[in-house]
Design an enzyme around this catalytic site. Structure first.
Site, PDB file in Angstrom:
ATOM      1  N   ASP A  84       1.012  -1.597   0.225  1.00  0.00           N
ATOM      2  CA  ASP A  84       0.259  -0.181   0.433  1.00  0.00           C
ATOM      3  C   ASP A  84       0.764   1.389   0.209  1.00  0.00           C
ATOM      4  O   ASP A  84       0.838   2.046  -0.687  1.00  0.00           O
ATOM      5  CB  ASP A  84      -1.140  -0.037   1.185  1.00  0.00           C
ATOM      6  CG  ASP A  84      -0.487  -0.228   2.780  1.00  0.00           C
ATOM      7  OD1 ASP A  84       0.903  -0.793   2.311  1.00  0.00           O
ATOM      8  OD2 ASP A  84      -0.894  -0.681   3.733  1.00  0.00           O
ATOM      9  N   GLY A  96       1.531   0.776   5.712  1.00  0.00           N
ATOM     10  CA  GLY A  96       2.702   1.211   6.358  1.00  0.00           C
ATOM     11  C   GLY A  96       3.527   0.878   5.589  1.00  0.00           C
ATOM     12  O   GLY A  96       3.778   0.314   3.972  1.00  0.00           O
TER      13      GLY A  96
END
Length: 567
Positions: free
Chosen positions: A448, A477
Site C-alpha cells: 500500500d 505503511g
C-alpha cells in the site's frame, strides 16, 4: 516503411522507423508543447502507438516494464525541462538495472535556442544544455539534434550505444526539425551495437580451454545466472551449456526466472547469507563457479555476503572476463559462451549437485493471512508464461521464494529500488503482454505504501483496456522501512485509502474490472480457484490484509544486514 517517400523521410519519422526496427510497438509519454509535433507523427503512424500516462515518471517506469517483458527496447517521450526532469528517476533506474529505454525529449526550436530566448520550462538563464548534463550521467549516450544533415547519424550512434551497453539513451528533437526531410538511405542498414576493441581470438581460445578444463576436473561445478544474462540476451546459449553439461545452475534475485525454475538442474536463488540454507550450502561448497552476467549489488548479494572466492570462480560479462584473479578486457560472454558449449563435455553423475531449492511448507494455510503462508499459496496460482512483477519490499522478497512456472517473466527493481516503480512498470508490462505471441497474464504484487506513489496509472490501465491481476498487500505503511529502521516512527505510516473504490473514482467502466477484499487464507484460496478471476479478462484488484510487522523471511534478514551497514 510507410513514412518513407522518394527516398526521403522526415527527421521525426526517421527516429520512429528506427524504434520500429528495434521492436517498439508502443511508446509512453505525456504531452507538452515542445514534444507535440513529434507526438503528431506517432499518432499518424500505422506501425507504432502511443500510451498517454498520468505523469512522466510513470511513463518512464512503463517504458522500463515494456522493455523487460519484450526483451527489446522501451520508449518514453517527454517535453523539455519539466517533463524530462520528472522522468529522470525512471531513466536512472533503467540505467542502474541495464534496461534499454530511449528517452526522447521535445525541445525548443533551433531558432529560439540560438537566440538564447528565456522560455517557459527553462531555468530562466538561457542555458538549454542544463538537463543534458544530467542525462549524460544516467545514459549510455546522448544525441542533441541541432542540424538536420547530421541527425540520422547522431540518432544511429546513440541507439547503437544503447544496444551495446544495455543502458538507456537520450535524444532531443527541436520543434522545427521534426518535419524537416532527410535522406532515408541509412534506414536500409540495420542498427548494430558497435564494439570498439580489437579481436581477442587467442585470449578467447585460452579462456575457453581453461574453463572447459575446470568443468571437467571440478568435483562439484555450478553456474550462476544473473541479470546481465537477460539484458544482453545470452540466456539461450547459457541454457545450452546447462543442457549439454548437466550442471546445476542457480540464479540471483535479479536473474530470477531467467531459466525455468522447474528444471531438474535448478539449484535455487543464491543471495549469500539470505539464501535458503540448502541453497547456500550447495552453492558455497562448489569447487568451481561459472558466474554469468553478475551484478554485485547489496540486495542482489545479501549485503555482499556472496561467497565466490577468486581461486574457484570465473565471471563472464558483456565486456570482460574475470578468470580467477586475472581480468581480460574486451572478451565477452557473447563470444565465450558459444565456444564453450562446443568444447565442454557432459558431467559425470558424481559431479552433479543435488539441492531442494524451495522452502518446505506443511499443509494448506488457514486463518488470517501471513507472509509465511501467502507466497507458497500464490505459487499454486501461477501459470506458464505469466508475467509477475513485484515491488521492492515485502512483495519482491516474498516472490523470490515462490516457484515460477516455465516461461514466466519476473520483474523487480532490486538494485535501484525506487518505491512505486512496479505501479508504473506493470502498465508497460501489461501493454507488452498484449503484443505477446503466447497468452500471458500480467500479475502484480505491491504494498500500500508503494502504490500511493504511482496509483494514477491504474486509470491508464482502465483507459487502454489492459487487464492485470493486482494483489495489493495492505500492511498499513512502509513495512520494509520499519524493519530497517524506526518500526514505530510516524514517518513509516501512511493514510489509509479506500483501495477498492479507486477504479470507480478513476472512471473505469463497471464491466471492465472487479475488486476483492480478503483477510483469510480460505477467502484468498477460494478467489484464486475461481475461473472468472484466473481468466484475467478484466482488471482484477485484490486487497489483501496482512499484519503491519509481518514480513517474508528473506526481507527480515536483508533488513537486518542493511541496518548494520547503515549504522
Amino acid at each position: 516503411m510507410a513514412s518513407v517517400q522518394n527516398g526521403q523521410v522526415t527527421l521525426g519519422n526517421y527516429l520512429l522507423e528506427r524504434l520500429i526496427q528495434l521492436g517498439v510497438k508502443q511508446a509512453f509519454g505525456v504531452p507538452g508543447d515542445f514534444n507535440m509535433p513529434f507526438l503528431d507523427l506517432i499518432e499518424d503512424h500505422p506501425n507504432i502507438g502511443y500510451v498517454g500516462c498520468c505523469n512522466e515518471l510513470n511513463a518512464g517506469y512503463a517504458a522500463d516494464g515494456y522493455a523487460r517483458v519484450t526483451g527489446k527496447v522501451g520508449a518514453v517521450i517527454t517535453t523539455f525541462g519539466v517533463g524530462e526532469l520528472s522522468a529522470t528517476n525512471a531513466i536512472a533506474g533503467a540505467h542502474s538495472e541495464r534496461v534499454q529505454v530511449v528517452h526522447i525529449v521535445g525541445v525548443p526550436s533551433t531558432v529560439l535556442q540560438g537566440h538564447q530566448a528565456v522560455l517557459h520550462h527553462t531555468l530562466g538563464d538561457a542555458k538549454f544544455d542544463a538537463f543534458l548534463h544530467i542525462a549524460q550521467h544516467i545514459t549510455a549516450a546522448t544525441a542533441t539534434l541541432f542540424h538536420a544533415e547530421t541527425a540520422a547519424a547522431e540518432i544511429d550512434q546513440c541507439l547503437a550505444a544503447m544496444l551495446l551497453k544495455a543502458r538507456p539513451c537520450y535524444i532531443t528533437i527541436p520543434t522545427d526539425l521534426v518535419n524537416v526531410e532527410i535522406s532515408a538511405k541509412s534506414l536500409e542498414t540495420p542498427l548494430r551495437p558497435t564494439i570498439d576493441h580489437p579481436s581477442k581470438e587467442p585470449t578467447e581460445a585460452f579462456l575457453v580451454n581453461r574453463i572447459a578444463h575446470l568443468f571437467e576436473t571440478a568435483k562439484k561445478p555450478v553456474v550462476l545466472i544473473d541479470a546481465c544474462s537477460l539484458r544482453f540476451h545470452v540466456v539461450d546459449i547459457a541454457q545450452k551449456l546447462i543442457e549439454k553439461t548437466g550442471v546445476t545452475f542457480f540464479t540471483s534475485p535479479m536473474g530470477k526466472a531467467a531459466l525455468n525454475e522447474s528444471h531438474p538442474n535448478f539449484g535455487g536463488i543464491y543471495i549469500g547469507d539470505i539464501s535458503m540454507p540448502a541453497v547456500k550450502e550447495a552453492f558455497e561448497t562448489a569447487d568451481f563457479i561459472l558466474a554469468i552476467g553478475t551484478m554485485k549489488s547489496d540486495f542482489n548479494s545479501g549485503s555482499f555476503t556472496w561467497r565466490m572466492p577468486g581461486e574457484r570462480t570465473v565471471e563472464l560479462h558483456s565486456d570482460h572476463v574475470v578468470f580467477q584473479y586475472g581480468r581480460f578486457e574486451g572478451v565477452t560472454f557473447q563470444t565465450i559462451l558459444p565456444l564453450l558449449v562446443e568444447q565442454v563435455t557432459p558431467l559425470k553423475e558424481s559431479q552433479k549437485v543435488a539441492v531442494h531449492p524451495w522452502p518446505k511448507y506443511l499443509g494448506t494455510p488457514t486463518g488470517p493471512i501471513t507472509q509465511e503462508g501467502l507466497w507458497p499459496l500464490t505459487s499454486t496460482f501461477f501459470k506458464e508464461n505469466d508475467i509477475v512483477f513485484a515491488e521492492t519490499g515485502t512483495s519482491a522478497f516474498g516472490v523470490l521464494e515462490t516457484k515460477l512456472p516455465k516461461g514466466a517473466i519476473f520483474g523487480a527493481q532490486i538494485l535501484w529500488g525506487s518505491i512505486g516503480w512496479a505501479g508504473g512498470s506493470i502498465l508497460g508490462a501489461a501493454v507488452a503482454a498484449e503484443e505477446s505471441v503466447v497468452p500471458r497474464r500480467t500479475i502484480l504484487f505491491m504494498g500500500d505504501g508503494s502504490w500511493q506513489l504511482t496509483i494514477q496509472e491504474l486509470s491508464t490501465m482502465a483507459r487502454y483496456k489492459v487487464k492485470p491481476i493486482i494483489f495489493l498487500l495492505n500492511n498499513d505503511g512502509y513495512t520494509i522501512e520499519r524493519f530497517i529502521h524506526g518500526p514505530n516512527r510516524h514517518y513509516n505510516d501512511i493514510q489509509a485509502w479506500k483501495w477498492t473504490s479507486l477504479l470507480d473514482v478513476f472512471g473505469a467502466a463497471e464491466d471492465s474490472y472487479a475488486t476483492h477484499q480478503v483477510k483469510t487464507f480460505e477467502e484468498l484460496s477460494a478467489l484464486m480457484k475461481e475461473p472468472s478471476f484466473a481468466a484475467a479478462d478484466k482488471i482484477q484488484f485484490v486487497e489483501i490484509f496482512i499484519g503491519k510487522m509481518d514480513a517474508p523471511r528473506a526481507l527480515k534478514l536483508q533488513a537486518s544486514l542493511t541496518a548494520k551497514v547503515n549504522a
